[in-house]
Enzyme design. Structure first.
Site, PDB file in Angstrom:
ATOM      1  N   TRP A 141      13.716   5.858  -2.090  1.00  0.00           N
ATOM      2  CA  TRP A 141      12.722   5.024  -2.776  1.00  0.00           C
ATOM      3  C   TRP A 141      11.293   5.460  -2.459  1.00  0.00           C
ATOM      4  O   TRP A 141      10.970   5.792  -1.327  1.00  0.00           O
ATOM      5  CB  TRP A 141      12.907   3.568  -2.338  1.00  0.00           C
ATOM      6  CG  TRP A 141      11.804   2.655  -2.772  1.00  0.00           C
ATOM      7  CD1 TRP A 141      10.643   2.389  -2.109  1.00  0.00           C
ATOM      8  CD2 TRP A 141      11.748   1.908  -3.978  1.00  0.00           C
ATOM      9  NE1 TRP A 141       9.869   1.512  -2.826  1.00  0.00           N
ATOM     10  CE2 TRP A 141      10.517   1.190  -3.979  1.00  0.00           C
ATOM     11  CE3 TRP A 141      12.612   1.740  -5.064  1.00  0.00           C
ATOM     12  CZ2 TRP A 141      10.145   0.345  -5.017  1.00  0.00           C
ATOM     13  CZ3 TRP A 141      12.241   0.891  -6.097  1.00  0.00           C
ATOM     14  CH2 TRP A 141      11.022   0.205  -6.066  1.00  0.00           C
ATOM     15  N   MET A 142      10.427   5.394  -3.483  1.00  0.00           N
ATOM     16  CA  MET A 142       8.988   5.624  -3.290  1.00  0.00           C
ATOM     17  C   MET A 142       8.221   4.582  -4.082  1.00  0.00           C
ATOM     18  O   MET A 142       8.625   4.210  -5.182  1.00  0.00           O
ATOM     19  CB  MET A 142       8.601   7.026  -3.776  1.00  0.00           C
ATOM     20  CG  MET A 142       7.091   7.291  -3.726  1.00  0.00           C
ATOM     21  SD  MET A 142       6.674   8.970  -4.247  1.00  0.00           S
ATOM     22  CE  MET A 142       7.222   8.947  -5.946  1.00  0.00           C
ATOM     23  N   ASN A 143       7.069   4.107  -3.530  1.00  0.00           N
ATOM     24  CA  ASN A 143       6.162   3.303  -4.348  1.00  0.00           C
ATOM     25  C   ASN A 143       4.714   3.732  -4.122  1.00  0.00           C
ATOM     26  O   ASN A 143       4.404   4.913  -4.291  1.00  0.00           O
ATOM     27  CB  ASN A 143       6.397   1.793  -4.207  1.00  0.00           C
ATOM     28  CG  ASN A 143       6.347   1.223  -2.814  1.00  0.00           C
ATOM     29  OD1 ASN A 143       7.286   1.366  -2.050  1.00  0.00           O
ATOM     30  ND2 ASN A 143       5.262   0.530  -2.477  1.00  0.00           N
ATOM     31  N   ASP A 144       3.801   2.869  -3.769  1.00  0.00           N
ATOM     32  CA  ASP A 144       2.357   3.105  -3.864  1.00  0.00           C
ATOM     33  C   ASP A 144       1.885   4.428  -3.254  1.00  0.00           C
ATOM     34  O   ASP A 144       2.287   4.792  -2.140  1.00  0.00           O
ATOM     35  CB  ASP A 144       1.586   2.000  -3.139  1.00  0.00           C
ATOM     36  CG  ASP A 144       1.990   0.604  -3.559  1.00  0.00           C
ATOM     37  OD1 ASP A 144       2.987   0.461  -4.297  1.00  0.00           O
ATOM     38  OD2 ASP A 144       1.317  -0.346  -3.138  1.00  0.00           O
ATOM     39  N   TRP A 168      13.705  -0.665  -2.319  1.00  0.00           N
ATOM     40  CA  TRP A 168      12.578  -0.966  -1.441  1.00  0.00           C
ATOM     41  C   TRP A 168      13.079  -1.451  -0.079  1.00  0.00           C
ATOM     42  O   TRP A 168      14.020  -2.223   0.024  1.00  0.00           O
ATOM     43  CB  TRP A 168      11.699  -2.026  -2.096  1.00  0.00           C
ATOM     44  CG  TRP A 168      10.442  -2.328  -1.347  1.00  0.00           C
ATOM     45  CD1 TRP A 168       9.232  -1.730  -1.494  1.00  0.00           C
ATOM     46  CD2 TRP A 168      10.274  -3.311  -0.313  1.00  0.00           C
ATOM     47  NE1 TRP A 168       8.321  -2.262  -0.621  1.00  0.00           N
ATOM     48  CE2 TRP A 168       8.922  -3.239   0.109  1.00  0.00           C
ATOM     49  CE3 TRP A 168      11.122  -4.233   0.296  1.00  0.00           C
ATOM     50  CZ2 TRP A 168       8.411  -4.064   1.104  1.00  0.00           C
ATOM     51  CZ3 TRP A 168      10.612  -5.053   1.290  1.00  0.00           C
ATOM     52  CH2 TRP A 168       9.278  -4.968   1.683  1.00  0.00           C
ATOM     53  N   THR A 204       0.226  -0.301   2.198  1.00  0.00           N
ATOM     54  CA  THR A 204      -0.788   0.522   1.535  1.00  0.00           C
ATOM     55  C   THR A 204      -2.100   0.591   2.312  1.00  0.00           C
ATOM     56  O   THR A 204      -2.551  -0.392   2.896  1.00  0.00           O
ATOM     57  CB  THR A 204      -1.042  -0.032   0.124  1.00  0.00           C
ATOM     58  OG1 THR A 204       0.178   0.040  -0.609  1.00  0.00           O
ATOM     59  CG2 THR A 204      -2.103   0.767  -0.601  1.00  0.00           C
ATOM     60  N   ASP A 268      -4.091  -4.248   1.547  1.00  0.00           N
ATOM     61  CA  ASP A 268      -4.494  -3.038   0.830  1.00  0.00           C
ATOM     62  C   ASP A 268      -5.993  -2.753   0.916  1.00  0.00           C
ATOM     63  O   ASP A 268      -6.720  -2.815  -0.093  1.00  0.00           O
ATOM     64  CB  ASP A 268      -4.056  -3.102  -0.643  1.00  0.00           C
ATOM     65  CG  ASP A 268      -2.595  -3.479  -0.801  1.00  0.00           C
ATOM     66  OD1 ASP A 268      -1.831  -3.246   0.154  1.00  0.00           O
ATOM     67  OD2 ASP A 268      -2.216  -4.000  -1.860  1.00  0.00           O
ATOM     68  N   GLU A 323      -3.727  -7.011  -5.666  1.00  0.00           N
ATOM     69  CA  GLU A 323      -3.222  -5.968  -4.780  1.00  0.00           C
ATOM     70  C   GLU A 323      -3.987  -4.674  -5.031  1.00  0.00           C
ATOM     71  O   GLU A 323      -4.607  -4.482  -6.073  1.00  0.00           O
ATOM     72  CB  GLU A 323      -1.740  -5.691  -5.057  1.00  0.00           C
ATOM     73  CG  GLU A 323      -0.795  -6.844  -4.828  1.00  0.00           C
ATOM     74  CD  GLU A 323       0.649  -6.397  -4.969  1.00  0.00           C
ATOM     75  OE1 GLU A 323       1.360  -6.445  -3.956  1.00  0.00           O
ATOM     76  OE2 GLU A 323       1.079  -6.001  -6.070  1.00  0.00           O
ATOM     77  N   ASP A 356      -0.540  -8.807  -9.122  1.00  0.00           N
ATOM     78  CA  ASP A 356       0.816  -9.107  -8.675  1.00  0.00           C
ATOM     79  C   ASP A 356       1.587  -9.893  -9.730  1.00  0.00           C
ATOM     80  O   ASP A 356       2.801  -9.737  -9.867  1.00  0.00           O
ATOM     81  CB  ASP A 356       0.732  -9.907  -7.371  1.00  0.00           C
ATOM     82  CG  ASP A 356       2.064 -10.000  -6.648  1.00  0.00           C
ATOM     83  OD1 ASP A 356       3.042  -9.411  -7.117  1.00  0.00           O
ATOM     84  OD2 ASP A 356       2.124 -10.665  -5.599  1.00  0.00           O
TER      85      ASP A 356
END
Length: 661
Positions: A141-144, A168, A204, A268, A323, A356
C-alpha cells in the site's frame, strides 16, 4: 496588502545567515533510523445505470476501416475472452477499515455492497493494471506524498507506505530518489513507527531548507493513545546526497493539539516560510472547528519551541476537516516557480486543502498579509473547498515543493485505486503517484493555475504518429492506428465549424459533467474528443471530451469531462463521469493532452487549466487489444481534429544498486 519582507531572503536561501539552528548532531541516546535499522525496526513493529441508448449507438457494431475513416455509431458486441485462468471471487471480505478510527480519512475505496459483487479477474488483467511510468512501490500500500525535495543532484520522494499489506496500516515513510523525476531508485525506509509518539503511524509531513543548507522535516505522528502530534526529524548526515539516515528529535513531539482542537483533527504541517523580519519561521497545519475548515499558523526560531499565532490563516465554514494543507507563492508576471518564503508585488499566494469530507483537493488564489497573519481569497465564491480543484478526478493529498534546480514549483498527488480492497489484495499493491506537474499562474485568465506534466516525462516518448485535419461529422468516429496503446502521450486539438457554431443555440445550457450521462448525452455542440483504452468493438472505452453549452444569450461555456461509465465490464469498480468547466479564450482551439498508462489516464485541458485523473480497469481493452478513437457525438456541428500520439517507454524503477558503489 502583501509587502516585501523587510529582510528579503536570498532566492535560494542557502546563502542567508539569519536563523536559529536545530541540534548539530543526533542525541547520543538516539540511533539514526535508516537502511541499517529498517529490518530491526519492522520486526519490533510486528509485535505491537443503465447506460443511455445514444452511447450504445455510439459504441457498438463499429467496424474500423482506416485511420481517418468515418462511420456511424452502430454495431454488435463481442464475447469477453481471456486465456488466463480466472481468480475465484467467491469470498469477498475486505479487511476492516482502520483509518477513520485512528483519526485519518478513509484511505481505501469501498464500493457499496461490494461483498455481494464479484468479477472473475484473471492474472493477466491484474498484472496489466500495474502502471509502467508512474511511480509506485514494488508491492503493498502507498498513499500521501511526503516532504519532496531536491538535494545534491537528487530528487527525493517520501511517501506513506504499509510494508505489510496492500491495504492501509503500519504507516511508514517509503523513500525513493531520482535524477529526473521519472526513473527512480527505491531506498530503505526513511522513518518507521517506533516511538510512542508515532507508533500508530508516521504520517504526512513537509521539508524545509534552512539558510545554511540544513533540512528539517516536520511530520505528524499518531501516538500510542491515538493523538495527532507534530514531530521533528532531520538527516543524520548532510554530506550524503541520498539522505539515507534520518534522526527523530529527542524532544519529540514538538506540538500537541491546542485547546479547542480535537485530538484527531491536527495534522500535516506544511513547508515553513520566513516571518516578515526574517528571523523566524512559520508553517500551517490543517484542522477544523465543528464543520469549519481552518489552517492554524505556528512560528518558531529553532524548530524546537513554537508559538501559535492568533486567529487562523484562513477558515471556510462547512468545508470540514482540512488535511494536507499547502501554502505557497506564485508569480503573476513570470513563469518560474518561487521559494516558499517569497512575497511582495506581483505575487499571489495559493492556499490548498484536501477535504476529508469529499476526498478532493481544492485551491484558491489570494493575498497573504504576513503582518496580520491572514490570507484573503481573490474571489470569495472560489474559496478553498467551494471553488477550484487541482484535479476533478481521483487525486488527493497533494503536496508541492520548490525545485531550486530548475526554478519551478512541482506538484505531487496520490492517485487511489477505485476497485475494491479485495481486488487490491489480489494484485498485491494499491495506489500510484501522479506524474509530477509544474504549477504556474495562468496569466491569460488571471483566475486559476496551470498544471502541466514535468518536461522530463517527454524523455519516454518514442515512435509517434500524426493525424492532421481529421473531419468528424455529427455522430461519427475515427479509429487511430497506434502502437502500444496502453502507454501513450496524446496531444489533440479540435475546431468547431465556425458558421454552424455561430448559428447554434444549445438547449442544455446548464450542462454538468458528473450528472450528464457521459459521452452518450448528445447536444448540438458536443461531446467531441478521444476515446482511450477501448476495445475494437467499443464495448469498453473511456471518452475524454469537450462539451460546449451555448445559451440563448450567445454565451458559451466549455466543459471538460472524462467518462468512465463504460470503462470496464467489471461491476466491482467505481465508474463515474468526472469533469468541470474549463476557460477557453477567444481564438484558442479546444486542446487536450492525455497521459495513458495502463490503469491511469491523466488529462489536461487548455494547457492545464482543468485536469482530470482517471483510474480505470478494462477487462477487454488490455495489452494488444486496446484501441484509440476520435469521436464527435454532437448533433449540430462538424469538428476538425488534429492529433499527435507518442508511444511511451517504461520508467526504470528499481532498488538502488548499493552493491555497485
Amino acid at each position: 496588502m502583501a509587502t516585501y519582507l523587510s529582510k528579503t531572503p536570498a532566492y535560494d536561501l542557502e546563502d542567508a545567515t539569519y536563523y536559529s539552528p536545530i541540534p548539530d548532531q543526533p542525541p547520543a541516546t538516539s540511533a539514526p533510523a535508516g537502511h541499517r535499522r529498517s529490518k530491526k525496526l519492522l520486526a519490533s513493529i510486528l509485535f505491537s445505470s443503465f447506460f443511455l441508448l445514444s452511447l450504445i449507438l455510439l459504441f457498438i457494431k463499429h467496424q474500423p476501416e482506416s485511420a481517418v475513416s468515418q462511420t456511424k455509431f452502430n454495431g454488435t458486441n463481442q464475447e469477453k475472452s481471456s486465456t488466463s485462468k480466472p481468480i475465484s471471487p467467491a469470498t469477498r471480505t475486505p479487511p476492516p477499515s482502520r483509518g477513520v478510527s485512528q483519526g485519518v480519512s478513509e484511505k481505501a475505496f469501498r464500493l457499496a455492497g461490494s461483498e455481494n459483487v464479484s468479477y472473475s479477474w484473471t492474472k493477466t488483467m491484474l498484472s496489466w493494471q500495474r502502471t509502467s511510468y508512474h511511480f509506485q512501490p514494488e508491492d503493498n500500500w502507498m498513499n500521501d506524498p511526503n516532504g519532496p525535495l531536491y538535494y545534491k543532484g537528487w530528487y527525493h520522494l517520501f511517501y506513506q507506505y504499509n510494508p505489510d499489506s496492500a491495504v492501509w496500516g503500519t504507516i511508514s515513510w517509503g523513500h525513493a530518489v531520482s535524477k529526473d523525476l521519472i526513473h527512480w531508485f527505491y531506498l530503505p525506509f526513511a522513518m518507521v513507527p517506533d516511538q510512542w509518539y508515532d507508533i500508530s503511524g508516521v504520517w504526512t509531513g513537509s521539508a524545509t531548507f534552512l539558510p545554511d543548507g540544513r533540512i528539517v522535516m516536520l511530520y505528524t505522528g499518531d501516538t500510542v493513545d491515538i493523538v495527532q502530534v507534530q514531530c521533528l526529524a532531520y538527516p543524520a548526515n548532510l554530506s550524503d546526497p541520498l539522505l539515507l539516515d534520518w534522526v527523530k528529535y529527542s524532544g519529540n513531539p514538538v506540538l500537541f493539539p491546542p485547546p479547542g482542537i480535537g485530538v484527531k483533527d491536527f495534522r500535516d504541517p506544511t513547508t515553513a516560510w520566513l516571518s516578515p523580519d526574517g528571523d523566524k519561521w512559520r508553517f500551517t497545519i490543517g484542522s477544523k472547528v465543528n464543520k469549519t475548515g481552518i489552517s492554524l499558523v505556528y512560528e518558531t526560531a529553532d524548530f524546537k519551541s513554537y508559538d501559535m499565532l492568533d486567529g487562523y490563516l484562513h477558515e471556510v465554514p462547512g468545508t470540514g476537516m482540512w488535511e494536507c494543507v499547502d501554502f505557497y507563492p506564485v508569480s503573476t508576471k513570470e513563469v518560474n516557480g518561487l521559494d516558499t518564503s517569497v512575497n511582495g508585488p506581483g505575487i499571489k499566494h495559493v492556499l490548498k486543502a484536501s477535504l476529508d469530507d469529499d476526498k478532493n483537493d481544492y485551491y484558491a488564489l489570494g493575498t497573504y498579509d504576513q503582518f496580520e497573519n491572514k490570507w484573503v481569497p481573490d474571489d470569495p465564491e472560489l474559496d478553498v473547498g467551494i471553488g477550484l480543484r487541482y484535479d476533478y478526478g481521483k487525486y488527493y493529498a497533494s503536496k508541492t515543493f520548490y525545485d531550486q534546480n530548475k526554478q519551478r514549483r512541482i506538484l505531487w498527488g496520490w492517485v487511489r485505486e477505485t476497485d475494491s480492497e479485495y481486488d487490491d489484495l489480489l494484485k498485491g499493491w494499491a495506489s500510484v503517484q501522479s506524474i509530477p506537474r509544474t504549477v504556474v499562474f495562468d496569466q491569460k485568465t488571471g483566475s486559476n493555475l496551470l498544471q502541466w506534466p514535468v518536461i522530463e516525462v517527454e524523455e519516454l516518448r518514442s515512435k509517434s504518429v500524426e493525424f492532421d485535419n481529421v473531419k468528424l461529422g455529427p455522430g461519427s468516429i475515427s479509429p487511430l492506428k497506434v502502437g502500444s496503446p496502453s502507454q501513450l502521450d496524446i496531444v489533440a486539438s479540435f475546431e468547431i465549424d465556425k458558421d454552424a457554431f455561430e448559428g447554434t443555440v444549445e438547449a442544455n445550457a446548464s450542462y454538468s459533467c458528473p450528472t450528464s450521462g457521459g459521452a452518450a448525452n448528445r447536444g448540438k455542440l458536443g461531446p467531441f474528443g478521444i476515446i482511450v483504452l477501448a476495445d475494437e468493438t467499443l464495448s469498453e472505452g473511456t471518452p475524454i471530451y469537450f462539451y460546449v453549452a451555448k445559451g440563448a444569450n450567445g454565451k458559451a461555456e466549455t466543459h471538460f469531462c472524462a467518462d468512465e461509465l463504460r470503462s470496464s465490464e467489471a461491476p466491482d469498480v467505481y465508474k463515474v463521469v468526472y469533469g468541470s468547466k474549463v476557460p477557453v479564450i477567444d481564438g484558442e482551439k479546444y486542446s487536450l493532452r492525455s497521459l495513458v498508462d495502463h490503469s491511469i489516464v491523466e488529462s489536461f485541458a487548455q494547457g492545464g487549466r482543468t485536469v482530470i485523473t482517471s483510474r480505470i480497469y478494462p477487462t477487454k481493452a488490455i495489452n494488444g487489444a486496446a484501441r484509440v478513437f476520435l469521436f464527435n457525438n454532437a448533433t449540430g456541428v462538424s469538428v476538425t481534429a488534429s492529433v499527435k500520439i507518442w508511444n511511451m517507454g517504461s520508467a526504470d524503477i528499481r532498488h538502488f544498486p548499493f552493491n555497485q558503489l
